[in-house]
Scaffold this motif. Structure first.
Motif, PDB file in Angstrom:
ATOM      1  N   LEU A  76       0.861  -1.180   0.000  1.00 15.83           N
ATOM      2  CA  LEU A  76       0.000   0.000   0.000  1.00 15.83           C
ATOM      3  C   LEU A  76       0.900   1.234   0.000  1.00 15.83           C
ATOM      4  O   LEU A  76       1.839   1.331   0.804  1.00 15.83           O
ATOM      5  N   VAL A  77       0.634   2.163  -0.907  1.00 14.98           N
ATOM      6  CA  VAL A  77       1.515   3.321  -1.063  1.00 14.98           C
ATOM      7  C   VAL A  77       0.703   4.607  -1.192  1.00 14.98           C
ATOM      8  O   VAL A  77      -0.458   4.593  -1.604  1.00 14.98           O
ATOM      9  N   ASP A  78       1.368   5.702  -0.804  1.00 17.05           N
ATOM     10  CA  ASP A  78       0.882   7.038  -1.123  1.00 17.05           C
ATOM     11  C   ASP A  78       1.716   7.547  -2.294  1.00 17.05           C
ATOM     12  O   ASP A  78       2.944   7.433  -2.283  1.00 17.05           O
ATOM     13  N   VAL A  79       1.052   8.092  -3.307  1.00 17.43           N
ATOM     14  CA  VAL A  79       1.764   8.593  -4.484  1.00 17.43           C
ATOM     15  C   VAL A  79       1.313  10.022  -4.771  1.00 17.43           C
ATOM     16  O   VAL A  79       0.227  10.449  -4.370  1.00 17.43           O
ATOM     17  N   ALA A  80       2.179  10.748  -5.477  1.00 16.77           N
ATOM     18  CA  ALA A  80       1.852  12.109  -5.889  1.00 16.77           C
ATOM     19  C   ALA A  80       2.476  12.362  -7.250  1.00 16.77           C
ATOM     20  O   ALA A  80       3.592  11.917  -7.527  1.00 16.77           O
ATOM     21  N   GLY A  81       1.753  13.071  -8.105  1.00 17.23           N
ATOM     22  CA  GLY A  81       2.286  13.362  -9.427  1.00 17.23           C
ATOM     23  C   GLY A  81       1.239  13.986 -10.332  1.00 17.23           C
ATOM     24  O   GLY A  81       0.163  14.414  -9.887  1.00 17.23           O
TER      25      GLY A  81
END
Length: 253
Positions: free
Chosen positions: A110-115
């Motif tokens: 499970l990850v938090d991503v931004a972009g």
């Protein structure tokens, strides 16, 4: 006998007064002609399509679970108005690079991503921010959606890199884009098959090798060409993955 003096232009001298109207007319005609020619050439080209970096969406901050297919994709569990929960998106790094070497990019994490989102039709890709803010492990747990086997298909179409196709370049396909597409795919950007016949309503399928291995290097020679190829299609969330058999490739006229 008086000889008529004709005006003569010398670059390092002032322009003769009698030549100024002529030079102004030539300059105006040249500029207008170049602009008109550009409009005519542009009007005769194929529509490059609606793909684009969606800067108008702003930076997207999502949470989801990673699945390797074999390149990482993200099943969104907490999304935004533009990328709601339940969507499945491809991932890339800035430039001609994939996200496969990101530390948390392993199946089940499970990850938090931004972009920034790139979008063309129903194909979505998130270009991750650089550094640790682009992808980091998140607290909690989530399950990868069950794969759905859609059977063996023979499709006609074109192999493209998913980033340029989604909007990093326009149109991002065709022989003129072959070298760029191969560099992107070699760098780990997810390859995409653009099918002339939709599969389960989608004309864009992420490409993998047999058994969902890496795309075989044999396929680089066929990027940006019109081909037919056979393989297994599986649904991962709302993204289709086409595991192609290189031995079945035929170049079509």
């Amino acid at each position: 006998m008086n000889e008529q003096k004709l005006p003569f232009f010398v670059g390092y001298l002032p322009v003769p007064q009698s030549l100024k109207p002529f030079l102004i007319i030539v300059a105006v005609v040249a500029v207008a002609g170049a602009g008109s020619l550009g409009i005519v050439i542009g009007a005769t080209q194929d529509d490059p399509g609606p793909g684009a970096f969606r800067y108008d969406y702003g930076t997207q901050r999502l949470t989801g679970v990673v699945e390797r297919t074999p390149l990482p994709i993200l099943h969104v569990t907490r999304g935004t108005d533009q990328v709601p929960a339940g969507r499945t998106i491809m991932l890339s790094n800035p430039g001609k690079n994939g996200a496969q070497n990101r530390e948390p990019a392993r199946t089940g994490q499970l990850v938090d991503v931004a972009g920034i989102i790139l979008k063309r039709g129903d194909i979505n890709m998130l270009q991750l921010r650089g550094g640790g803010n682009g992808m980091r492990a998140a607290d909690g747990a989530a399950e990868v959606p069950m794969r759905v086997d859609l059977g063996w298909w023979k499709l006609a179409g074109e192999i493209c890199d998913g980033k340029c196709l989604a909007g990093a370049m326009r149109p991002g396909r065709g022989l003129a884009h072959k070298a760029c597409a191969n560099l992107c795919i070699i760098g780990g950007v997810p390859p995409v098959f653009v099918s002339t016949r939709p599969v389960e309503g989608s004309a864009f399928l992420m490409i993998a090798g047999p058994g969902q291995s890496d795309m075989p290097s044999d396929l680089y020679n066929y990027v940006a060409q019109y081909i037919s190829v056979e393989g297994q299609v599986t649904r991962h969330g709302d993204l289709l993955v086409f595991s192609v058999d290189p031995a079945t490739i035929e170049v079509l006229p």
